[in-house]
Design a protein around this motif. Structure first.
Motif, short mmCIF file in Angstrom:
data_model
loop_
_atom_site.label_atom_id
_atom_site.label_comp_id
_atom_site.label_asym_id
_atom_site.label_seq_id
_atom_site.Cartn_x
_atom_site.Cartn_y
_atom_site.Cartn_z
N THR A 130 0.86 -1.19 0.00
CA THR A 130 0.00 0.00 0.00
C THR A 130 0.89 1.24 0.00
OG1 THR A 130 -1.59 -1.21 1.35
CG2 THR A 130 -1.93 1.15 1.13
N TYR A 131 0.64 2.15 -0.94
CA TYR A 131 1.41 3.39 -1.01
C TYR A 131 0.45 4.57 -1.15
CZ TYR A 131 5.17 0.15 -2.24
OH TYR A 131 6.07 -0.89 -2.23
N THR A 132 0.68 5.61 -0.37
CA THR A 132 -0.14 6.83 -0.45
C THR A 132 0.76 8.06 -0.37
OG1 THR A 132 -1.99 5.72 0.65
CG2 THR A 132 -2.06 8.12 0.55
N VAL A 153 3.59 7.48 2.42
CA VAL A 153 3.48 6.43 3.43
C VAL A 153 3.33 5.11 2.70
CG1 VAL A 153 2.18 5.53 5.39
CG2 VAL A 153 2.38 8.00 5.05
N GLY A 154 4.22 4.18 2.97
CA GLY A 154 4.18 2.87 2.33
C GLY A 154 4.04 1.76 3.36
N ALA A 155 3.42 0.64 2.96
CA ALA A 155 3.25 -0.48 3.89
C ALA A 155 3.39 -1.80 3.14
CB ALA A 155 1.88 -0.40 4.55
N LEU A 156 4.07 -2.76 3.76
CA LEU A 156 4.18 -4.13 3.27
C LEU A 156 3.53 -5.04 4.29
CD1 LEU A 156 7.95 -4.13 2.13
CD2 LEU A 156 5.93 -3.61 0.74
N ASP A 157 2.61 -5.91 3.83
CA ASP A 157 1.83 -6.72 4.77
C ASP A 157 1.58 -8.13 4.25
OD1 ASP A 157 1.20 -4.65 6.76
OD2 ASP A 157 0.08 -3.72 5.12
N GLU A 158 1.43 -9.06 5.20
CA GLU A 158 0.96 -10.40 4.84
C GLU A 158 -0.55 -10.40 4.68
OE1 GLU A 158 2.56 -13.71 7.01
OE2 GLU A 158 4.31 -12.56 7.64
N GLU A 159 -1.26 -9.57 5.47
CA GLU A 159 -2.71 -9.39 5.35
C GLU A 159 -2.98 -7.97 4.89
OE1 GLU A 159 -4.82 -11.80 5.72
OE2 GLU A 159 -3.36 -13.28 6.43
N ALA A 160 -4.05 -7.80 4.11
CA ALA A 160 -4.35 -6.49 3.53
C ALA A 160 -4.58 -5.44 4.62
CB ALA A 160 -5.59 -6.60 2.64
N PHE A 161 -3.98 -4.28 4.45
CA PHE A 161 -4.16 -3.11 5.29
C PHE A 161 -3.87 -3.40 6.78
CE2 PHE A 161 -7.28 -2.81 1.75
CZ PHE A 161 -6.61 -1.84 1.03
N GLU A 162 -2.94 -4.31 7.00
CA GLU A 162 -2.53 -4.62 8.38
C GLU A 162 -1.54 -3.56 8.88
OE1 GLU A 162 -0.35 -8.31 8.68
OE2 GLU A 162 -1.52 -8.90 10.43
N VAL A 183 5.66 -0.31 8.05
CA VAL A 183 5.31 0.98 7.48
C VAL A 183 6.56 1.83 7.30
CG1 VAL A 183 3.98 3.11 7.81
CG2 VAL A 183 3.03 0.90 8.55
N THR A 184 6.63 2.53 6.17
CA THR A 184 7.74 3.45 5.90
C THR A 184 7.18 4.84 5.60
OG1 THR A 184 7.76 2.92 3.54
CG2 THR A 184 9.18 1.61 4.98
N TRP A 195 12.45 8.69 6.64
CA TRP A 195 12.37 8.80 8.10
C TRP A 195 12.77 7.49 8.78
CZ3 TRP A 195 11.36 13.52 10.25
CH2 TRP A 195 10.89 14.50 9.36
N ASP A 196 12.60 6.37 8.11
CA ASP A 196 12.90 5.07 8.72
C ASP A 196 14.39 4.76 8.65
OD1 ASP A 196 9.91 4.28 8.81
OD2 ASP A 196 10.31 4.86 6.72
N MET A 197 14.99 5.06 7.50
CA MET A 197 16.42 4.79 7.34
C MET A 197 17.28 5.99 7.72
SD MET A 197 16.44 2.57 3.81
CE MET A 197 15.37 3.66 2.88
N LYS A 198 16.60 7.11 8.05
CA LYS A 198 17.30 8.35 8.40
C LYS A 198 18.32 8.69 7.31
CE LYS A 198 16.68 7.53 13.35
NZ LYS A 198 15.37 8.21 13.32
N ALA A 199 17.87 8.59 6.09
CA ALA A 199 18.74 8.81 4.92
C ALA A 199 18.29 10.06 4.18
CB ALA A 199 18.69 7.61 3.99
N TYR A 200 19.23 10.95 3.92
CA TYR A 200 18.95 12.23 3.26
C TYR A 200 19.66 12.28 1.92
CZ TYR A 200 19.24 17.25 2.31
OH TYR A 200 19.18 18.49 1.70
N SER A 201 18.97 12.78 0.89
CA SER A 201 19.61 12.98 -0.40
C SER A 201 19.39 14.41 -0.87
CB SER A 201 19.07 11.99 -1.44
OG SER A 201 17.74 12.31 -1.79
#
Length: 379
Positions: free
Chosen positions: A260-262, A284-293, A297-298, A323-329
């Protein structure tokens, strides 16, 4: 089969131009870009390269506002990367870049062949980047095309409907985590509808993904996948938009089963000097085994600041932060329009983690700081 299609298309263009009794308009255009890159953190720190995109266009007008269009373009490129007087590596090739034919009427178009397909409202963080590889930092917006058929119908109220079918495409695109099965057709569609001060659109796509070692929990080689997209844009003093995609694989591939990506975005031009345009997007991105779980989240944020110095000079800065990897470009681009060509001076810093913006095979393949000079000539 692709080579035969390209040859047949070019022969058809030449034949139709000769048989059209002077009504056809045949044009030859092209773009040449030469660049040099210095990246001190790389073992091979100096890159020299070039790309030429010759393009042949034929337009054959018919009666009652109908027409046939054809386009054939090649991607001729080469690069030499080296640590001076030590080691080096080179690459180059000639590939088809565009090869399509199109039939148009006042409200309908049908395009067949190797073509660019893109849509959506986001500029930097694009959940609907389903068919292109455009890197927002690339001033040339280079992207390989996809083989397929695209039909579009435009209603009188500016609503429009798209129907597409793709075949023969295998390379991952956009946020795809697995490549497509090249010999299994893909299909989908999109409906855009105007609303007060903007428009909204619903998109769908189906493909069969190919098993990779990333999905070690499964043994199947073919994984059907469905995508649903929704995007909208409004102009209310500031520009406001959103772009969302839900991707569902019909077999269990662990956290990759549901994606899921928004993205939410806004832009505004401040009345400072010649006008400072600012674009900000958050994904906001999410990877899940069940939908919308929303179990993994990233969050990522990106922004563009663009300012025209003169009629011929422009400077822009693109920043992004995970924000998750604290990586700036960071990416800065200054461009100047000369009489016959355009010059670019680019400076960048890329973290040593995966970028949140999509990279094409032209730009920003290095980590750490760097500088790039580029000259572009169009004819």
């Amino acid at each position: 089969m692709k080579k035969k299609f390209h040859i047949i298309l070019v022969l058809a263009m030449i034949s139709m131009a000769q048989l059209s009794s002077g009504q056809a308009k045949l044009e030859f255009d092209g773009q040449l870009s030469l660049y040099g890159n210095y990246n001190p953190d790389s073992d091979l720190d100096v890159l020299l390269g070039g790309r030429y995109l010759p393009e042949l266009n034929l337009k054959l007008p018919l009666k009652n506002s109908k027409a046939f269009d054809f386009q054939a373009a090649a991607n001729i490129y080469g690069a030499y990367i080296t640590h001076p007087f030590d080691s080096s590596w080179s690459d180059g090739n000639i590939k088809a870049y565009r090869a399509w034919g199109r039939y148009t009427t006042e409200q309908f178009e049908l395009r067949v062949g190797l073509q660019k397909i893109d849509f959506g409202t986001a500029m930097l963080l694009r959940p609907l980047q389903w068919f292109d590889e455009i890197d927002p930092r690339d001033p040339l917006k280079f992207t390989n095309g996809v083989y397929g058929v695209l039909a579009r119908y435009y209603f009188l109220n500016n609503a429009n409907i798209w129907i597409w079918g793709l075949y023969g495409n295998e390379n991952p695109r956009g946020f795809e985590l697995m490549p497509s099965q090249e010999k299994i057709p893909e299909f989908g569609g999109r409906f855009q509808y105007p609303i007060p001060r903007g428009e909204i659109a619903l998109s769908y796509h189906h493909r069969v993904a190919e098993f990779t070692s990333q999905a070690s929990v499964i043994t199947d080689e073919e994984i059907p996948e469905n995508r649903l997209g929704l995007d909208g844009k409004w102009d209310v003093v500031v520009g406001l938009w959103f772009e969302a995609a839900y991707i569902q694989k019909t077999k269990d591939v662990g956290l990759l089963t549901h994606q899921t990506y928004t993205t939410l975005g806004t832009d505004y031009t401040f009345d400072l000097g010649n006008g400072l345009n600012v674009v900000v997007e958050h994904l906001v991105g999410a990877l899940d085994e069940e939908a919308f779980e929303f179990s993994y989240v990233t969050n990522s944020t990106a922004a563009i600041l663009s300012y025209p110095l003169t009629m011929y000079d422009n400077i822009s800065i693109i920043n992004s932060y995970s924000w998750d990897m604290k990586a700036y470009s960071f990416f800065l681009n200054y461009e100047h329009q000369f009489k016959n060509f355009t010059g670019y001076i680019m400076a960048y810093y890329n973290p040593d983690v995966q970028q949140i913006t999509i990279e094409n095979n032209f730009e920003n393949t290095f980590t750490g700081p760097g500088i790039r000079l580029m000259v572009v000539y169009n004819h």
